[in-house]
Design a protein around this motif. Structure first.
Motif, PDB file in Angstrom:
ATOM      1  N   SER A 109       0.947  -1.176  -0.063  1.00 33.73           N
ATOM      2  CA  SER A 109      -0.048   0.000   0.011  1.00 33.73           C
ATOM      3  C   SER A 109       0.802   1.193   0.018  1.00 33.73           C
ATOM      4  CB  SER A 109      -0.835   0.006   1.193  1.00 33.73           C
ATOM      5  OG  SER A 109      -1.901  -0.959   1.114  1.00 33.73           O
ATOM      6  N   LEU A 110       2.208   1.226   0.791  1.00 37.44           N
ATOM      7  CA  LEU A 110       2.911   2.518   0.949  1.00 37.44           C
ATOM      8  C   LEU A 110       3.412   2.712  -0.581  1.00 37.44           C
ATOM      9  CD1 LEU A 110       4.750   1.802   4.187  1.00 37.44           C
ATOM     10  CD2 LEU A 110       2.559   3.324   3.725  1.00 37.44           C
ATOM     11  N   SER A 111       3.375   1.915  -1.521  1.00 39.82           N
ATOM     12  CA  SER A 111       4.034   2.026  -2.966  1.00 39.82           C
ATOM     13  C   SER A 111       2.934   2.790  -3.774  1.00 39.82           C
ATOM     14  CB  SER A 111       4.448   0.733  -3.353  1.00 39.82           C
ATOM     15  OG  SER A 111       3.087  -0.011  -3.727  1.00 39.82           O
ATOM     16  N   LYS A 112       1.739   3.104  -3.149  1.00 41.98           N
ATOM     17  CA  LYS A 112       0.793   3.561  -4.005  1.00 41.98           C
ATOM     18  C   LYS A 112       0.395   4.986  -3.174  1.00 41.98           C
ATOM     19  CE  LYS A 112      -1.243  -0.762  -5.601  1.00 41.98           C
ATOM     20  NZ  LYS A 112      -0.155  -1.614  -5.187  1.00 41.98           N
ATOM     21  N   GLU A 113       0.799   5.944  -4.038  1.00 40.09           N
ATOM     22  CA  GLU A 113       0.393   7.382  -3.437  1.00 40.09           C
ATOM     23  C   GLU A 113      -0.855   7.660  -2.922  1.00 40.09           C
ATOM     24  OE1 GLU A 113       1.815  10.329  -6.046  1.00 40.09           O
ATOM     25  OE2 GLU A 113       3.929   9.876  -5.676  1.00 40.09           O
ATOM     26  N   GLU A 114      -2.056   6.794  -3.564  1.00 37.76           N
ATOM     27  CA  GLU A 114      -3.287   7.325  -3.208  1.00 37.76           C
ATOM     28  C   GLU A 114      -3.519   6.531  -1.756  1.00 37.76           C
ATOM     29  OE1 GLU A 114      -2.234   5.555  -5.696  1.00 37.76           O
ATOM     30  OE2 GLU A 114      -3.877   5.387  -7.366  1.00 37.76           O
ATOM     31  N   GLU A 115      -3.006   5.578  -1.506  1.00 32.89           N
ATOM     32  CA  GLU A 115      -3.131   5.038  -0.089  1.00 32.89           C
ATOM     33  C   GLU A 115      -2.306   5.592   0.966  1.00 32.89           C
ATOM     34  OE1 GLU A 115      -4.304   0.321  -0.179  1.00 32.89           O
ATOM     35  OE2 GLU A 115      -2.807   0.844  -1.788  1.00 32.89           O
ATOM     36  N   VAL A 116      -1.112   6.103   0.665  1.00 31.96           N
ATOM     37  CA  VAL A 116      -0.225   6.952   1.561  1.00 31.96           C
ATOM     38  C   VAL A 116      -1.191   8.027   1.809  1.00 31.96           C
ATOM     39  CG1 VAL A 116       1.889   8.193   1.940  1.00 31.96           C
ATOM     40  CG2 VAL A 116       1.599   6.078   0.745  1.00 31.96           C
ATOM     41  N   ASP A 117      -1.694   8.999   0.870  1.00 27.40           N
ATOM     42  CA  ASP A 117      -2.060  10.040   1.139  1.00 27.40           C
ATOM     43  C   ASP A 117      -3.597   9.945   1.941  1.00 27.40           C
ATOM     44  OD1 ASP A 117      -2.718  12.781   0.533  1.00 27.40           O
ATOM     45  OD2 ASP A 117      -4.547  12.172  -0.573  1.00 27.40           O
ATOM     46  N   CYS A 118      -4.152   8.736   1.835  1.00 25.82           N
ATOM     47  CA  CYS A 118      -5.368   8.487   2.449  1.00 25.82           C
ATOM     48  C   CYS A 118      -5.024   8.356   3.905  1.00 25.82           C
ATOM     49  CB  CYS A 118      -6.225   7.321   2.004  1.00 25.82           C
ATOM     50  SG  CYS A 118      -7.277   6.711   2.803  1.00 25.82           S
ATOM     51  N   LEU A 119      -3.963   7.325   4.294  1.00 23.21           N
ATOM     52  CA  LEU A 119      -3.463   7.184   5.457  1.00 23.21           C
ATOM     53  C   LEU A 119      -3.206   8.409   6.182  1.00 23.21           C
ATOM     54  CD1 LEU A 119      -2.218   5.174   7.647  1.00 23.21           C
ATOM     55  CD2 LEU A 119      -0.026   5.207   6.445  1.00 23.21           C
ATOM     56  N   VAL A 120      -2.413   9.320   5.685  1.00 22.13           N
ATOM     57  CA  VAL A 120      -1.958  10.701   6.485  1.00 22.13           C
ATOM     58  C   VAL A 120      -2.974  11.344   6.749  1.00 22.13           C
ATOM     59  CG1 VAL A 120      -0.379  12.673   6.249  1.00 22.13           C
ATOM     60  CG2 VAL A 120       0.417  10.352   5.611  1.00 22.13           C
TER      61      VAL A 120
END
Length: 218
Positions: free
Chosen positions: A141-152
């Protein structure tokens, strides 16, 4: 928060029949099928990233209106049932549609942010929300910017509430995030920046409260 008139702007994206259904739910919830209303809101939240960020306020308004009118919780029960169903199939949702998965996480965090029981966070949602955030912190998931953005974004939104309900799980989540930040490859520059920002933000918050506690003890 929760005034029906403030929610109507969010329903302009629906067809005329659905708009009328939602307007009635906000003003006279006893006159409509509230389980249908819950399904409409969840379905649209999984498809519309903008709506998923704001739907919690509408849900709160409907719950408040139903409580005042009939003292019941048909809508809340229907809403939580749908959230549970989607939670149970979250891996299939992510595999089928990354956007739908991100919308779901955004929506459930939005609901957690707005819904209260005796002015306290809804405990039934704590672990599902944590589980979703833990999934976002996995290497793939951390390799996908959409998921990182959502997490943060969701940590900024509900992180404090989650930490108050279960601080140990938040510690474990940030271990994952720190490990992910140190991955030798796979993270984009933006993802690295976002993760560093949330790591530093939490460290600053912890330092502030530790410093305040020391001053109080002295």
């Amino acid at each position: 928060m929760g005034e029906p008139g403030r929610e109507e702007y969010k329903i302009q994206c629906f067809d005329a029949e659905t708009q009328q259904l939602l307007k009635t739910a906000l003003k006279d919830p006893g006159a409509v099928d509230l389980e249908k209303v819950a399904n409409v809101i969840v379905d649209h939240s999984l498809q519309d990233s903008v709506f998923s960020k704001e739907a919690g306020r509408m849900c709160y308004a409907i719950i408040q209106a139903e409580s005042k009118q009939a003292g019941q919780s048909v809508f809340r029960r229907g809403l939580l049932n749908r959230l549970q169903q989607e939670y149970q199939t979250r891996e299939q949702l992510r595999a089928r549609s990354l956007q739908g998965w991100v919308c779901y996480v955004t929506f459930i965090c939005n609901i957690f942010d707005y819904l209260r029981v005796n002015n306290m966070p809804m405990m039934a949602l704590v672990n599902p929300v944590y589980d979703c955030l833990f999934r976002l912190a996995q290497p793939d998931s951390l390799s996908k910017e959409e998921e990182v953005d959502c997490l943060v974004l969701q940590l900024h939104r509900v992180g404090e509430q989650l930490e108050k309900t279960n601080g140990q799980r938040m510690d474990e989540l940030f271990v994952l995030i720190r490990d992910g930040f140190l991955l030798p490859a796979g993270l984009s520059s933006l993802a690295q920046l976002l993760l560093l920002e949330i790591i530093e933000f939490r460290a600053a918050v912890i330092y502030y409260f530790d410093h305040m506690n020391i001053q109080l003890e002295n």
